[in-house]
Design a protein around this motif. Structure first.
Motif, mmCIF file in Angstrom:
data_model
loop_
_atom_site.group_PDB
_atom_site.id
_atom_site.type_symbol
_atom_site.label_atom_id
_atom_site.label_comp_id
_atom_site.label_asym_id
_atom_site.label_seq_id
_atom_site.Cartn_x
_atom_site.Cartn_y
_atom_site.Cartn_z
ATOM 1 N N PRO A 177 55.068 -37.068 67.010
ATOM 2 C CA PRO A 177 55.639 -38.287 66.986
ATOM 3 C C PRO A 177 57.016 -38.012 66.202
ATOM 4 C CG PRO A 177 53.904 -39.428 66.901
ATOM 5 C CD PRO A 177 53.425 -37.951 66.810
ATOM 6 N N GLU A 178 56.770 -37.326 65.077
ATOM 7 C CA GLU A 178 57.820 -36.977 64.538
ATOM 8 C C GLU A 178 58.630 -36.178 64.828
ATOM 9 O OE1 GLU A 178 58.509 -36.074 59.304
ATOM 10 O OE2 GLU A 178 56.675 -36.699 60.106
ATOM 11 N N ALA A 179 58.098 -35.252 64.860
ATOM 12 C CA ALA A 179 58.650 -33.734 66.190
ATOM 13 C C ALA A 179 59.519 -34.117 67.288
ATOM 14 C CB ALA A 179 57.908 -32.721 66.138
ATOM 15 N N ARG A 180 58.715 -35.485 67.838
ATOM 16 C CA ARG A 180 59.266 -35.558 69.107
ATOM 17 C C ARG A 180 61.099 -36.488 69.211
ATOM 18 N NH1 ARG A 180 56.069 -35.554 73.615
ATOM 19 N NH2 ARG A 180 56.672 -37.651 74.699
ATOM 20 N N VAL A 181 60.736 -36.959 67.736
ATOM 21 C CA VAL A 181 62.184 -37.921 67.414
ATOM 22 C C VAL A 181 63.453 -36.971 67.335
ATOM 23 C CG1 VAL A 181 63.179 -39.174 65.659
ATOM 24 C CG2 VAL A 181 61.056 -39.971 67.115
ATOM 25 N N ILE A 182 62.918 -35.492 67.067
ATOM 26 C CA ILE A 182 63.413 -35.166 66.277
ATOM 27 C C ILE A 182 64.601 -34.176 67.357
ATOM 28 C CG2 ILE A 182 64.009 -32.863 65.043
ATOM 29 C CD1 ILE A 182 62.049 -33.443 62.686
#
Length: 253
Positions: free
Chosen positions: A236-241
């Protein structure tokens, strides 16, 4: 959706690598499509903060990277600007089967640094400009999408003499930025700063979806940082970026 035992095992191993706090920091060499440059830098920083592993990034065209990988270039992970080359690396026996997945879907934009110049498809049809920048359509999907758009609008043959090709999206952007071309087709992700000039977000129905796939190369299978980076790219952290830079995530419209 059903997954094979080998894919489930690979996912479990990747998750374990990502969440383990006892492993020493490792390093992986990642080949990244040029359109994903700024996003990858931010993801790599977040990845290092999360895992202590380091992703060493190299940027260029997907076509050039594919050739380099087949010739033994020392990469462990490949973030392509298309889905065809990662699949071909799997078929070639150079990448881990089942490890390729779509990490982002790109958007094509026609941009000029001159306010009011780009007003939509009518700007292309009027052709009142000397040079139009695109990315090499053989080496980069964004260039292929630009050509597909112009052919759909039935203006490619008329505009062909005005086209200047950049080797990557970065070079195509520079052609417009420096005034060597009045306007150009580039990736939307290159225009995430303060809005300048004029732009037209090309409607999706004018070109095939730009599905950008990642793949774990076989050289990266035993590398803790490589398997961990692939797992982090799905987080999820990478997907937000990724979304922040204007990309669409797989499964979204």
């Amino acid at each position: 959706m059903r997954f094979s035992k080998s894919v489930r095992l690979a996912a479990a191993i990747a998750t374990w690598v990502l969440t383990s706090t006892n492993l020493p920091a490792a390093q992986t060499n990642v080949a990244v499509a040029a359109n994903f440059t700024e996003v990858a830098k931010e993801i790599a920083a977040a990845f290092k903060a999360k895992t202590s592993h380091e992703a060493v990034l190299s940027f260029g065209s997907s076509g050039q990277f594919y050739t380099q990988i087949t010739q033994g270039a020392p990469f462990q992970v490949f973030l392509s600007a298309d889905d065809a080359r990662p699949k071909k690396l799997v078929d070639d026996g150079l990448a881990v089967p089942g490890s390729n997945f779509t990490y982002a879907i790109g958007k094509l934009v026609l941009w000029s640094k001159t306010p009011g110049l780009v007003k939509g498809e009518e700007t292309l049809k009027a052709a009142s400009f000397a040079k139009l920048a695109i990315i090499n359509p053989v080496a980069a999907p964004y260039g292929a999408a630009a050509v597909e758009t112009m052919k759909f609008l039935k203006i490619y043959d008329a505009l062909k003499p005005k086209i200047v090709e950049g080797a990557t999206v970065v070079q195509a952007f520079q052609f417009v930025e420096t005034g060597n071309a009045e306007l150009g087709f580039i990736a939307l992700s290159q225009l995430t700063g303060p809005e300048t000039g004029s732009r037209w977000l090309v409607p999706q129905e004018l070109y095939s979806p730009i599905r950008q796939d990642a793949v774990l190369l076989k050289t990266g299978a035993p590398n803790e940082a490589a398997t961990s980076f692939i797992a982090f790219l799905r987080s999820p952290e990478a997907r937000v970026i990724i979304e922040k830079y204007g990309y669409v995530l797989d499964g979204q419209s």
